[in-house]
Design a protein around this motif. Sequence first.
Motif, short mmCIF file in Angstrom:
data_model
loop_
_atom_site.label_atom_id
_atom_site.label_comp_id
_atom_site.label_asym_id
_atom_site.label_seq_id
_atom_site.Cartn_x
_atom_site.Cartn_y
_atom_site.Cartn_z
N LEU A 164 -91.04 -32.82 3.28
CA LEU A 164 -91.97 -33.31 2.27
C LEU A 164 -91.90 -32.44 1.01
CD1 LEU A 164 -94.36 -34.96 1.17
CD2 LEU A 164 -95.88 -33.50 2.49
N VAL A 165 -92.00 -31.14 1.21
CA VAL A 165 -91.99 -30.23 0.06
C VAL A 165 -90.65 -30.31 -0.67
CG1 VAL A 165 -92.06 -27.79 -0.61
CG2 VAL A 165 -93.68 -28.66 1.07
N TYR A 166 -89.58 -30.33 0.11
CA TYR A 166 -88.24 -30.43 -0.48
C TYR A 166 -88.09 -31.73 -1.27
CZ TYR A 166 -83.38 -28.67 -0.16
OH TYR A 166 -82.14 -28.13 -0.40
N SER A 167 -88.59 -32.83 -0.70
CA SER A 167 -88.49 -34.13 -1.38
C SER A 167 -89.39 -34.18 -2.60
CB SER A 167 -88.88 -35.26 -0.42
OG SER A 167 -88.05 -35.28 0.70
N LEU A 168 -90.53 -33.51 -2.50
CA LEU A 168 -91.49 -33.51 -3.61
C LEU A 168 -90.88 -32.87 -4.86
CD1 LEU A 168 -94.30 -34.64 -3.73
CD2 LEU A 168 -95.21 -32.44 -3.05
N VAL A 169 -90.11 -31.84 -4.64
CA VAL A 169 -89.46 -31.15 -5.77
C VAL A 169 -88.57 -32.14 -6.53
CG1 VAL A 169 -87.78 -29.37 -6.38
CG2 VAL A 169 -89.56 -28.88 -4.71
N PHE A 170 -87.75 -32.83 -5.76
CA PHE A 170 -86.84 -33.80 -6.40
C PHE A 170 -87.59 -35.01 -6.92
CE2 PHE A 170 -82.72 -32.02 -5.82
CZ PHE A 170 -82.82 -31.20 -4.71
#
Lengths: 194, 296
Positions: A164-170
């Motif tokens: 989630l956090v990784y996807s949120l960045v992008f």
Amino acid sequence: MWLKYPIIIFIFFIASLFQVSFLPHFGIMGGIPDFIFILFFILIFFNPPSHETSARQRKPNEYYYAFFLVIVAGFFSDVFLPSYFGISMISFLVVYYFKKLIVYFMKEVKDKYFIFYFIPIFSLCFILNAVILYLFSIFLLFLPRSGIPFVGQFDLGPIILIRLVYSLVFACIGFYIYEKISNFLNKDRQLKLL
Amino acid sequence: MNFFTKDKKFKLSQLQSSQAHAIRLWQKILMGVIISVILIVFLNTFQTQIKNYFYFMTAPFFKAFWQSGDNVSDFFESFLNAGGITQENNNLKQENQQLLSQINLLHKTIKQSQSIKEVIKNTQKDDFKFILAEIIGLDSDFIMLNKGSDDGILENMPVISGQKVVYGKIFKVYKNFSQVMLISNKNSVLDIKVGPWESLQVQQDNNPEKNSIYGAVKGGGKLSLYLDLVPLEAEINQGDVLISSALEGIFPKDLLVGKIISKNKNDLKPFQTAQIQPFFDVKNVDNLFIITDYKK
């Protein structure tokens, strides 16, 4: 503008290739961003461009557009899963309606703080998508010849938070990029009287 | 009244319009569901073919993306791991040294095994018991071995190599070490017999005592030997091999000693002498065998 449909299909195609062959090298504890979901969500988050249709036709076009996105995103997501087609499509459809429900109860905002509406809605929808896929993996356990490798691929655990956090960045990067493109396309070309 | 009728008609038309709209909406939803179901059924019916074709078409792109991802991640990984590279380097050096010493140990073990095999092969007909020892030091014509009284070593025990070459005898015994006096030591005297190797073989088969020339090998110091006490009438030649005769009771017989390089025959002296090239090579041997018990 019919050209946007093949462009969207091509972008989803590139995103799916990128997700499956480029991003695995940059995993954090095995978690990688879900580019297909990010792209899908950004496209449904921003309503269809207002310049395209009249106010009367906008609502039906919105559903056709969303339906098209669900099919395309769902196809490119399911093609890399070792199980049936349609699972991601159903999941994305539920996410779309869930997003509509949330937005219905929220005050319409379009200013520089729009990102702070985007982030929580994206997070909720991402988790909802993960839960739906996990439930499908449990359901498929009880079906004969259901594609066993699918089971265990979507675990609900700390890995979801990492993804989630990784996807949120992008997603935030994609949000601003889409906003710029959208503003550029929607630029009022009328001459203004001084 | 007309106004009321008009208002009623207007509301009725609005209701009919909204009902028609709702029907049209449900029709569209139903149409959407039917299309979706047909699409999903179609995709799942030809799932294998569709996925196979898709993978086939995208394989070149897969490869390109995969390789570029690999290169980029290696590039960034080098920056992230920069701090640990020095530590890793030191660890690897340490590990390398440990492995080298282990290899060295293994080489030693292999050599020991080979020496044992050799001596067993060469002493098949002899009735000897051996103890394997390593050379740990060389001083003049004395060598130090790593076996001592704790290993059952006693003074005057003969020391040979795996090829049955005589080196010397135990001179002094310590608890865990022994000092060996080489046959090249000036105080060493060894009874030998002389003969060409081929003739010696014939002698062993037919008449072991016929044509045997006996003498004594004395140490000349600094790892050199010379032959002495050979009768003047005895015919000794360059290249003749010297072997132990067991006459002095310390060394078993038929152990290799050396080869005649040059002879020195002088009628004014009672015996002829000869320079010997010894077979023992202290600097190029690691393992020796101490004969602890042999039958004369």
